[in-house]
Design an enzyme around this catalytic site. Structure first.
Site, short mmCIF file in Angstrom:
data_model
loop_
_atom_site.label_atom_id
_atom_site.label_comp_id
_atom_site.label_asym_id
_atom_site.label_seq_id
_atom_site.Cartn_x
_atom_site.Cartn_y
_atom_site.Cartn_z
N PRO A 15 0.83 -1.21 0.00
CA PRO A 15 0.00 0.00 0.00
C PRO A 15 0.86 1.25 0.00
CG PRO A 15 0.09 -0.97 2.19
CD PRO A 15 0.75 -1.94 1.27
N MET A 16 0.50 2.21 -0.85
CA MET A 16 1.22 3.49 -0.89
C MET A 16 0.22 4.62 -1.04
SD MET A 16 4.50 2.64 -3.33
CE MET A 16 3.53 1.70 -4.54
N CYS A 101 2.89 3.19 9.00
CA CYS A 101 3.04 4.49 8.35
C CYS A 101 3.86 5.44 9.23
CB CYS A 101 1.67 5.11 8.06
SG CYS A 101 1.79 6.75 7.30
N LYS A 143 0.45 -4.77 8.81
CA LYS A 143 1.72 -4.30 8.24
C LYS A 143 2.39 -3.42 9.29
CE LYS A 143 3.85 -2.40 4.06
NZ LYS A 143 4.72 -1.34 4.56
N GLY A 230 7.02 -1.84 -2.88
CA GLY A 230 6.40 -0.52 -2.77
C GLY A 230 6.92 0.45 -3.80
#
Length: 323
Positions: A15-16, A101, A143, A230
């Site tokens: 995920p980005m 994050c 994550k 990523g």
């Protein structure tokens, strides 16, 4: 605990935020990604009925299997959002909880990688999501980073992974850097190996996999069950083909200039079709810059693209670059 079925090794798109939307996920899947995850989605915003958030969480039938990643720090809110996700027209392959994050605005709210400083709360979030999804076949994954701080005591991925597994987590992705390290090299493969040795659920390695050789090194050294790619996939969906060629002992043939430009145009078309001309054209700028990076004359083309707001003009600029 719901079981997540993955091929071994699985090569997935990480995920980005601001990048791994539906358009990018479909392109990566078409180039060999086994699994994708959405951009991180605010559980709170979803529960408040935010339309943009709901749009971010939409999964297309053309990209399955794809997980929805949620971020937040309130177990009840995460659970409620997970329940909404389960009712989607195309249900997610998993609900992934963001504990990695590093963005300051996320960490400031005690979300993302900040949860690594509160392992008991992090585990309760997983437990709440698992309860919310009971009766479905949608697993909960996590994550995380290697830890929050660079100190030995700050690298608590092993501890958190065990707590998450006990709470019902079905898979863990470990980015081999602390929050303090942000994206600075090197990636700590030892912490990924340590997590893999500690838990009985699948572990995916993440961080600085820029080539097939990098992926092979991570898999062999850590024993992890797969790789999440990523930033190396930005403008380069062929990275998935390269990794698979390397793992199978086949020769990888890099894309030509024309193939890179053609993919950039297709990506732009998809963004405009999904988000409208104004937003799609604006968002296409960064993707085009990634696609043409390193090509002779790319800086001049990038400058022209950044100045135009016309979808038609943008396509003409890209096409003329192929001459």
């Amino acid at each position: 605990m719901s079981v997540i079925c993955i091929s071994t090794p699985t090569i997935s798109l990480a995920p980005m935020a601001g990048a791994s939307d539906h358009a990018m996920r479909v392109i990566c899947k078409n180039h060999g990604a086994d699994f994708c995850t959405t951009e991180m989605i605010s559980a709170k915003a979803w529960c408040l009925g935010d339309k943009k958030t709901r749009a971010l969480a939409m999964i297309g039938a053309d990209e399955a299997p794809t997980a929805i990643q949620l971020f937040g720090r309130d177990p009840e809110t995460i659970a409620k959002a997970a329940g909404y996700a389960a009712e989607s027209v195309v249900p997610p392959a998993a609900i992934d909880i963001n504990m990695g994050c590093p963005a300051p605005k996320i960490v400031k709210n005690g979300e993302g990688s900040a949860l690594m400083r509160e392992p008991m709360l992090a585990a309760e979030i997983v437990r709440a999501a698992v309860r919310a999804l009971s009766g479905t076949n949608i697993p909960v994954t996590v994550k995380m980073r290697s830890g929050f701080e660079n100190s030995p005591s700050g690298k608590n991925a092993r501890e958190l992974a065990l707590l998450c597994e006990d709470a019902g987590c079905s898979l863990i992705t470990v980015h081999g850097r602390t929050r303090e390290a942000m994206y600075s090299p090197p990636v700590d493969l030892d912490i990924i190996k340590e997590v893999k040795s500690a838990v009985s659920i699948p572990v995916i390695g993440n961080g600085d996999v820029k080539s097939g050789t990098d992926a092979l090194k991570m898999l062999e050294y850590t024993g992890c069950d797969g790789i999440a790619v990523g930033r190396a996939a930005l403008g380069n969906p062929w990275i998935f083909e390269e990794i698979k060629c390397t793992l199978s002992g086949k020769k990888f043939i890099p894309p030509t200039k024309s193939e890179r430009i053609s993919c950039a145009i297709s990506h732009t078309d998809a963004l405009v079709a999904e988000k409208g001309e104004r937003v799609g054209t604006f968002e296409a700028r960064k993707h085009i810059a990634w696609y043409i990076h390193g090509l002779r004359g790319a800086p001049q083309v990038r400058d022209k693209i950044m100045r135009t707001e016309s979808y038609t003009e943008m396509k003409e600029i890209i096409k003329s670059f192929d001459n």
